[in-house]
Write a protein that holds these residues in place. Structure first.
Motif, PDB file in Angstrom:
ATOM      1  N   GLU A 124     -18.475 -31.880  39.938  1.00 18.66           N
ATOM      2  CA  GLU A 124     -17.519 -32.805  39.322  1.00 18.66           C
ATOM      3  C   GLU A 124     -17.966 -33.190  37.909  1.00 18.66           C
ATOM      4  N   THR A 125     -19.252 -33.429  37.734  1.00 20.77           N
ATOM      5  CA  THR A 125     -19.778 -33.772  36.410  1.00 20.77           C
ATOM      6  C   THR A 125     -19.557 -32.623  35.432  1.00 20.77           C
ATOM      7  N   VAL A 126     -19.838 -31.404  35.876  1.00 21.94           N
ATOM      8  CA  VAL A 126     -19.639 -30.233  35.011  1.00 21.94           C
ATOM      9  C   VAL A 126     -18.169 -30.090  34.660  1.00 21.94           C
ATOM     10  N   GLU A 127     -17.315 -30.322  35.635  1.00 22.64           N
ATOM     11  CA  GLU A 127     -15.872 -30.222  35.390  1.00 22.64           C
ATOM     12  C   GLU A 127     -15.421 -31.238  34.342  1.00 22.64           C
ATOM     13  N   GLU A 128     -15.882 -32.482  34.477  1.00 17.17           N
ATOM     14  CA  GLU A 128     -15.508 -33.532  33.522  1.00 17.17           C
ATOM     15  C   GLU A 128     -16.003 -33.206  32.115  1.00 17.17           C
ATOM     16  N   ARG A 129     -17.225 -32.767  32.040  1.00 16.14           N
ATOM     17  CA  ARG A 129     -17.785 -32.441  30.724  1.00 16.14           C
ATOM     18  C   ARG A 129     -17.095 -31.234  30.110  1.00 16.14           C
ATOM     19  N   THR A 130     -16.707 -30.280  30.931  1.00 15.90           N
ATOM     20  CA  THR A 130     -16.010 -29.100  30.432  1.00 15.90           C
ATOM     21  C   THR A 130     -14.665 -29.498  29.835  1.00 15.90           C
ATOM     22  N   VAL A 131     -13.996 -30.444  30.455  1.00 13.16           N
ATOM     23  CA  VAL A 131     -12.727 -30.934  29.901  1.00 13.16           C
ATOM     24  C   VAL A 131     -12.964 -31.575  28.530  1.00 13.16           C
ATOM     25  N   GLU A 132     -14.015 -32.366  28.418  1.00  8.83           N
ATOM     26  CA  GLU A 132     -14.353 -32.975  27.120  1.00  8.83           C
ATOM     27  C   GLU A 132     -14.708 -31.901  26.087  1.00  8.83           C
ATOM     28  N   GLN A 134     -13.543 -28.918  26.032  1.00  5.68           N
ATOM     29  CA  GLN A 134     -12.301 -28.255  25.652  1.00  5.68           C
ATOM     30  C   GLN A 134     -11.614 -29.020  24.527  1.00  5.68           C
ATOM     31  N   LYS A 135     -11.683 -30.346  24.580  1.00  5.36           N
ATOM     32  CA  LYS A 135     -11.107 -31.174  23.511  1.00  5.36           C
ATOM     33  C   LYS A 135     -11.834 -30.912  22.189  1.00  5.36           C
ATOM     34  N   THR A 136     -13.144 -30.791  22.266  1.00  4.04           N
ATOM     35  CA  THR A 136     -13.927 -30.496  21.061  1.00  4.04           C
ATOM     36  C   THR A 136     -13.541 -29.135  20.506  1.00  4.04           C
ATOM     37  N   MET A 137     -13.348 -28.157  21.378  1.00  3.94           N
ATOM     38  CA  MET A 137     -12.959 -26.822  20.923  1.00  3.94           C
ATOM     39  C   MET A 137     -11.565 -26.826  20.303  1.00  3.94           C
ATOM     40  N   GLU A 138     -10.674 -27.665  20.812  1.00  6.01           N
ATOM     41  CA  GLU A 138      -9.346 -27.798  20.195  1.00  6.01           C
ATOM     42  C   GLU A 138      -9.486 -28.335  18.779  1.00  6.01           C
ATOM     43  N   ASP A 139     -10.394 -29.279  18.596  1.00  4.89           N
ATOM     44  CA  ASP A 139     -10.646 -29.817  17.260  1.00  4.89           C
ATOM     45  C   ASP A 139     -11.223 -28.746  16.337  1.00  4.89           C
ATOM     46  N   ILE A 140     -12.119 -27.930  16.859  1.00  8.44           N
ATOM     47  CA  ILE A 140     -12.718 -26.845  16.076  1.00  8.44           C
ATOM     48  C   ILE A 140     -11.648 -25.855  15.651  1.00  8.44           C
ATOM     49  N   LYS A 141     -10.710 -25.554  16.554  1.00 12.40           N
ATOM     50  CA  LYS A 141      -9.662 -24.570  16.252  1.00 12.40           C
ATOM     51  C   LYS A 141      -8.798 -24.999  15.070  1.00 12.40           C
ATOM     52  N   THR A 142      -8.647 -26.298  14.867  1.00 10.54           N
ATOM     53  CA  THR A 142      -7.816 -26.767  13.750  1.00 10.54           C
ATOM     54  C   THR A 142      -8.503 -26.589  12.401  1.00 10.54           C
ATOM     55  N   LYS A 143      -9.794 -26.325  12.409  1.00 11.81           N
ATOM     56  CA  LYS A 143     -10.564 -26.284  11.159  1.00 11.81           C
ATOM     57  C   LYS A 143     -11.021 -24.890  10.751  1.00 11.81           C
ATOM     58  N   VAL A 155     -13.175 -17.938  24.378  1.00 18.04           N
ATOM     59  CA  VAL A 155     -14.293 -18.691  24.961  1.00 18.04           C
ATOM     60  C   VAL A 155     -13.752 -19.770  25.887  1.00 18.04           C
ATOM     61  N   GLN A 156     -12.719 -20.475  25.434  1.00 18.29           N
ATOM     62  CA  GLN A 156     -12.126 -21.519  26.267  1.00 18.29           C
ATOM     63  C   GLN A 156     -11.636 -20.955  27.594  1.00 18.29           C
ATOM     64  N   GLU A 157     -10.928 -19.859  27.532  1.00 17.53           N
ATOM     65  CA  GLU A 157     -10.387 -19.256  28.755  1.00 17.53           C
ATOM     66  C   GLU A 157     -11.499 -18.857  29.715  1.00 17.53           C
ATOM     67  N   GLN A 158     -12.531 -18.227  29.190  1.00 19.71           N
ATOM     68  CA  GLN A 158     -13.625 -17.778  30.055  1.00 19.71           C
ATOM     69  C   GLN A 158     -14.337 -18.954  30.712  1.00 19.71           C
ATOM     70  N   VAL A 159     -14.589 -20.012  29.936  1.00 17.79           N
ATOM     71  CA  VAL A 159     -15.299 -21.172  30.481  1.00 17.79           C
ATOM     72  C   VAL A 159     -14.439 -21.885  31.520  1.00 17.79           C
ATOM     73  N   VAL A 160     -13.159 -22.058  31.212  1.00 11.56           N
ATOM     74  CA  VAL A 160     -12.271 -22.723  32.172  1.00 11.56           C
ATOM     75  C   VAL A 160     -12.179 -21.925  33.461  1.00 11.56           C
ATOM     76  N   ASN A 161     -12.075 -20.612  33.342  1.00 11.73           N
ATOM     77  CA  ASN A 161     -12.010 -19.778  34.548  1.00 11.73           C
ATOM     78  C   ASN A 161     -13.288 -19.862  35.362  1.00 11.73           C
ATOM     79  N   GLN A 162     -14.432 -19.888  34.694  1.00 11.72           N
ATOM     80  CA  GLN A 162     -15.706 -20.014  35.415  1.00 11.72           C
ATOM     81  C   GLN A 162     -15.775 -21.322  36.185  1.00 11.72           C
ATOM     82  N   VAL A 163     -15.393 -22.414  35.514  1.00 11.82           N
ATOM     83  CA  VAL A 163     -15.465 -23.729  36.161  1.00 11.82           C
ATOM     84  C   VAL A 163     -14.428 -23.823  37.281  1.00 11.82           C
ATOM     85  N   ALA A 164     -13.258 -23.235  37.056  1.00 11.42           N
ATOM     86  CA  ALA A 164     -12.201 -23.289  38.082  1.00 11.42           C
ATOM     87  C   ALA A 164     -12.630 -22.559  39.348  1.00 11.42           C
ATOM     88  N   GLU A 165     -13.401 -21.491  39.209  1.00 14.10           N
ATOM     89  CA  GLU A 165     -13.892 -20.750  40.379  1.00 14.10           C
ATOM     90  C   GLU A 165     -14.771 -21.617  41.263  1.00 14.10           C
TER      91      GLU A 165
END
Length: 166
Positions: A124-132, A134-143, A155-165
């Motif tokens: 659960e902790t890893v899941e919560e941090r991964t969501v946070e 993802q927000k940082t990566m969204e910010d990076i994408k704008t720059k 990278v986002q897709e791969q990490v989300v898929n790993q955590v979702a598994e």
């Protein structure tokens, strides 16, 4: 008689050779050279720094339980994202790409460890941090530029898929 003359010629040639070597050395010592300074902060904080790699390796080694190792890898991955965000603000897309790949590798190692644990709290902790993250990566994408955005999306897709598994 010829040997005496030969010896004197050798002595003269030897003296000339020594003078030539001495002259060359003195020029190389006194000629101005540009020097390059080493940025100590860069050396101690760069993702490629041997000092950082050793420090992180020791930190990981001394985390004995799987939960502790997962937490250490989470800390390292967040550190990479923070650095990537800083480089994105500077416009250094190449460094951002390198850090994103490094982030992905760390998350992969973390995922391998998560396979060995059934602790719901850790997951659960890893899941919560991964969501946070993802927000940082969204910010990076704008720059960053378009190529960089595609890499971040992958990278986002791969990490989300790993955590979702998990």
């Amino acid at each position: 008689m010829l040997t005496v003359i030969g010896i004197r010629l050798c002595e003269m040639n030897l003296k000339r050779l020594l003078l030539l070597v001495l002259f060359s050395l003195s020029i190389s010592l006194f000629a101005p050279k540009t020097s390059k300074a080493v940025d100590l902060r860069e050396t101690l904080t760069s993702e490629n720094s041997i000092i950082v790699k050793i420090q992180e390796g020791i930190e990981y080694f001394f985390a004995f339980k799987i939960e502790d190792k997962v937490a250490v890898l989470e800390k390292h991955s967040e550190k990479r994202l923070t650095m990537a965000q800083g480089y994105a603000e500077e416009g250094n897309n190449e460094r951002v790409q390198n850090l994103m790949q490094n982030y992905l590798q760390i998350k992969g190692r973390q995922n391998d460890l998560l396979e060995k644990t059934d602790d719901g709290e850790v997951l659960e902790t890893v899941e919560e941090r991964t969501v946070e993250q993802q927000k940082t990566m969204e910010d990076i994408k704008t720059k960053i530029n378009e190529d960089g955005k595609q890499n971040v999306i992958q990278v986002q897709e791969q990490v989300v898929n790993q955590v979702a598994e998990r």
